[in-house]
Scaffold this motif. Structure first.
Motif, short mmCIF file in Angstrom:
data_model
loop_
_atom_site.label_atom_id
_atom_site.label_comp_id
_atom_site.label_asym_id
_atom_site.label_seq_id
_atom_site.Cartn_x
_atom_site.Cartn_y
_atom_site.Cartn_z
N ILE A 138 0.85 -1.19 0.00
CA ILE A 138 0.00 0.00 0.00
C ILE A 138 0.89 1.24 0.00
O ILE A 138 2.06 1.19 0.39
CB ILE A 138 -0.93 0.06 1.23
CG1 ILE A 138 -0.12 0.07 2.52
CG2 ILE A 138 -1.93 -1.09 1.22
CD1 ILE A 138 -0.94 0.37 3.76
N ASP A 139 0.34 2.34 -0.44
CA ASP A 139 1.00 3.64 -0.39
C ASP A 139 0.18 4.59 0.47
O ASP A 139 -1.06 4.52 0.46
CB ASP A 139 1.14 4.25 -1.80
CG ASP A 139 2.42 3.81 -2.49
OD1 ASP A 139 2.91 2.72 -2.13
OD2 ASP A 139 2.90 4.53 -3.36
N ILE A 140 0.87 5.48 1.16
CA ILE A 140 0.18 6.54 1.89
C ILE A 140 -0.06 7.69 0.93
O ILE A 140 0.85 8.13 0.23
CB ILE A 140 1.01 6.99 3.10
CG1 ILE A 140 1.21 5.83 4.06
CG2 ILE A 140 0.33 8.16 3.82
CD1 ILE A 140 2.19 6.11 5.16
N LYS A 141 -1.26 8.17 0.89
CA LYS A 141 -1.63 9.24 -0.03
C LYS A 141 -1.02 10.57 0.41
O LYS A 141 -1.17 10.97 1.56
CB LYS A 141 -3.15 9.36 -0.11
CG LYS A 141 -3.65 10.38 -1.11
CD LYS A 141 -5.17 10.40 -1.16
CE LYS A 141 -5.68 11.42 -2.16
NZ LYS A 141 -7.16 11.45 -2.20
N ASP A 142 -0.31 11.23 -0.51
CA ASP A 142 0.26 12.57 -0.25
C ASP A 142 0.99 12.60 1.10
O ASP A 142 0.67 13.40 1.98
CB ASP A 142 -0.85 13.63 -0.27
CG ASP A 142 -1.57 13.69 -1.59
OD1 ASP A 142 -0.94 13.48 -2.63
OD2 ASP A 142 -2.79 13.95 -1.58
N ASP A 234 -6.27 -4.77 9.05
CA ASP A 234 -5.49 -4.26 10.19
C ASP A 234 -4.57 -3.13 9.76
O ASP A 234 -4.43 -2.12 10.47
CB ASP A 234 -4.66 -5.39 10.80
CG ASP A 234 -5.48 -6.29 11.70
OD1 ASP A 234 -6.68 -6.01 11.89
OD2 ASP A 234 -4.92 -7.29 12.21
N VAL A 235 -3.91 -3.29 8.62
CA VAL A 235 -2.97 -2.28 8.15
C VAL A 235 -3.69 -0.98 7.81
O VAL A 235 -3.28 0.11 8.22
CB VAL A 235 -2.17 -2.79 6.93
CG1 VAL A 235 -1.29 -1.68 6.36
CG2 VAL A 235 -1.31 -3.98 7.33
N LYS A 236 -4.77 -1.09 7.06
CA LYS A 236 -5.51 0.11 6.66
C LYS A 236 -6.12 0.81 7.87
O LYS A 236 -6.12 2.05 7.95
CB LYS A 236 -6.58 -0.26 5.64
CG LYS A 236 -5.99 -0.62 4.27
CD LYS A 236 -7.05 -0.80 3.21
CE LYS A 236 -7.74 -2.13 3.31
NZ LYS A 236 -8.61 -2.39 2.16
N ARG A 237 -6.59 0.04 8.83
CA ARG A 237 -7.14 0.64 10.04
C ARG A 237 -6.06 1.40 10.81
O ARG A 237 -6.28 2.52 11.29
CB ARG A 237 -7.75 -0.43 10.93
CG ARG A 237 -8.49 0.14 12.17
CD ARG A 237 -9.03 -0.97 13.06
NE ARG A 237 -9.89 -1.89 12.32
CZ ARG A 237 -9.60 -3.16 12.05
NH1 ARG A 237 -8.43 -3.67 12.47
NH2 ARG A 237 -10.42 -3.91 11.40
N TRP A 244 -3.27 9.28 8.67
CA TRP A 244 -2.93 9.32 7.25
C TRP A 244 -4.01 8.59 6.46
O TRP A 244 -4.89 7.94 7.03
CB TRP A 244 -1.57 8.68 6.99
CG TRP A 244 -0.41 9.53 7.40
CD1 TRP A 244 0.19 10.54 6.70
CD2 TRP A 244 0.33 9.45 8.64
NE1 TRP A 244 1.23 11.08 7.42
CE2 TRP A 244 1.35 10.44 8.60
CE3 TRP A 244 0.24 8.64 9.77
CZ2 TRP A 244 2.26 10.63 9.64
CZ3 TRP A 244 1.13 8.82 10.81
CH2 TRP A 244 2.13 9.81 10.74
N ASN A 245 -3.94 8.67 5.14
CA ASN A 245 -4.89 7.98 4.28
C ASN A 245 -4.17 7.08 3.29
O ASN A 245 -3.05 7.39 2.85
CB ASN A 245 -5.74 8.99 3.49
CG ASN A 245 -6.64 9.80 4.41
OD1 ASN A 245 -7.36 9.23 5.25
ND2 ASN A 245 -6.62 11.11 4.26
N ILE A 246 -4.81 5.98 2.94
CA ILE A 246 -4.28 5.06 1.95
C ILE A 246 -4.60 5.57 0.55
O ILE A 246 -5.71 6.04 0.29
CB ILE A 246 -4.88 3.65 2.13
CG1 ILE A 246 -4.57 3.10 3.52
CG2 ILE A 246 -4.36 2.70 1.06
CD1 ILE A 246 -3.10 2.91 3.80
N ALA A 247 -3.64 5.48 -0.35
CA ALA A 247 -3.91 5.76 -1.77
C ALA A 247 -4.57 4.51 -2.34
O ALA A 247 -3.90 3.51 -2.61
CB ALA A 247 -2.62 6.09 -2.50
N GLU A 248 -5.88 4.55 -2.51
CA GLU A 248 -6.63 3.35 -2.86
C GLU A 248 -6.17 2.74 -4.19
O GLU A 248 -6.20 1.51 -4.36
CB GLU A 248 -8.12 3.67 -2.91
CG GLU A 248 -8.69 4.03 -1.53
CD GLU A 248 -10.18 4.32 -1.58
OE1 GLU A 248 -10.77 4.18 -2.67
OE2 GLU A 248 -10.74 4.66 -0.52
#
Length: 317
Positions: A138-142, A234-237, A244-248
């Motif tokens: 996953i990537d963290i958005k911005d 678990d990771v996204k939570r 932070w937000n996930i880059a979907e």
């Protein structure tokens, strides 16, 4: 740009101390000395920074209070999109370089952190995942623009800065109330703000018996057998709860027999490997280079690709 000496224009702590006015010594010297003992840059006030860099306190205050006057904005390509960069002007950049460099030297980060850490790299992060049967990333958005100055302040306090000093550093290293995409201090400050989340990421990896690495905003898990049920949730939570937000569009799960890539390298074998397409490109580049058929404006880019490919070969020896 090389980082300035620790005491900038002073030869040692004694010379630096002798140059400070009594008022600053009375108010800040105890904190300054504690930070110096830890190897942390003593950026405790605008006046202290001004004394170190031979700037006026008014000038340092202006950089902190009116940062828009001390950055230039431009964009660079990032895939199919463009990334907005806020590059500090020289006087501010020197301060940020000093802060960022000595924070990097003084601090250590968890073993699974590979981005912006001395002696580590994206290929070494990929190496963690060799012989994997699946890869989840996953990537963290911005990442930088979404790392708020409040997080920076709190994280600096956690490593030994007073609240006032942490606010001073944040005011000189953040832009639009967040880490500046273009500041030389942003990489290490992002790692500091992510310290607690990194510990939780490692706890998740232990919970499921899998491997983990983080390179800047790119988080990767891998393992044998089937991908564990519940890992992604678990990771996204954790990321969302941490602010932070996930880059979907960057979330990806790959399983054999499909290609398993981490930072552009294949990791289903014992050592990270370049993809077939990239190897073909390198062969073409070498052929063109040997026959003097590379345009001058493309020379550095082509050499960069070749040097990268050579570094992967060296890693695998």
């Amino acid at each position: 740009m090389k980082p300035p000496p620790f005491f900038i224009s002073y030869t040692n702590k004694k010379a630096f101390k002798s140059a400070l006015p009594d008022l600053i010594l009375h108010k800040h010297w105890e904190e300054i000395e504690e930070l110096i003992q830890k190897g942390l840059p003593p950026a405790v006030s605008h006046r202290v920074i001004a004394a170190l860099f031979s700037y006026t306190p008014k000038f340092v205050g202006a950089m902190a209070n009116k940062p828009s006057n001390y950055y230039r904005r431009f964009t660079i390509p990032k895939g199919q999109k463009r990334r907005e960069i806020f590059a500090p002007r020289v006087a501010l950049k020197i301060i940020q370089k000093w802060i960022g460099h000595y924070l990097s030297v003084a601090l250590t980060f968890d073993d699974h952190v590979y981005g912006f850490v001395n002696g580590k790299s994206a290929p070494l992060a990929a190496q963690v995942h060799c012989n994997a049967k699946w890869v989840y990333s996953i990537d963290i958005k911005d990442f930088f623009p979404s790392t708020e100055d409040k997080k920076v302040i709190n994280s600096l306090e956690s490593i030994g800065y007073s609240s006032d000093a942490a606010e001073v550093i944040a005011s000189l290293c953040c832009y639009n109330n967040a880490l500046a995409q273009g500041s030389p201090a942003s990489p290490v400050l992002s790692n500091i703000t992510f310290k607690d989340t990194d510990k939780e990421l490692y706890s998740i990896s232990e919970k499921y018996g899998v491997r983990v690495s983080r390179y800047a905003d790119d988080i990767t898990f891998s393992g044998q057998g089937k991908p564990p049920s519940g890992l992604a949730e678990d990771v996204k939570r954790l990321i969302n709860d941490s602010g932070w937000n996930i880059a979907e569009d960057k979330e990806h799960l790959a399983k054999l027999p499909h290609r398993l890539k981490v930072h552009g390298l294949l990791v289903h074998t014992e050592k990270p490997r370049l993809t077939k397409g990239y190897r073909n490109k390198i062969r073409a580049y070498k052929h063109l280079l040997e026959n003097d058929r590379i345009e001058d404006e493309d020379l550095e880019r082509v050499k960069g690709h070749i040097n990268y490919a050579n570094s992967i070969d060296d890693l695998n020896k």
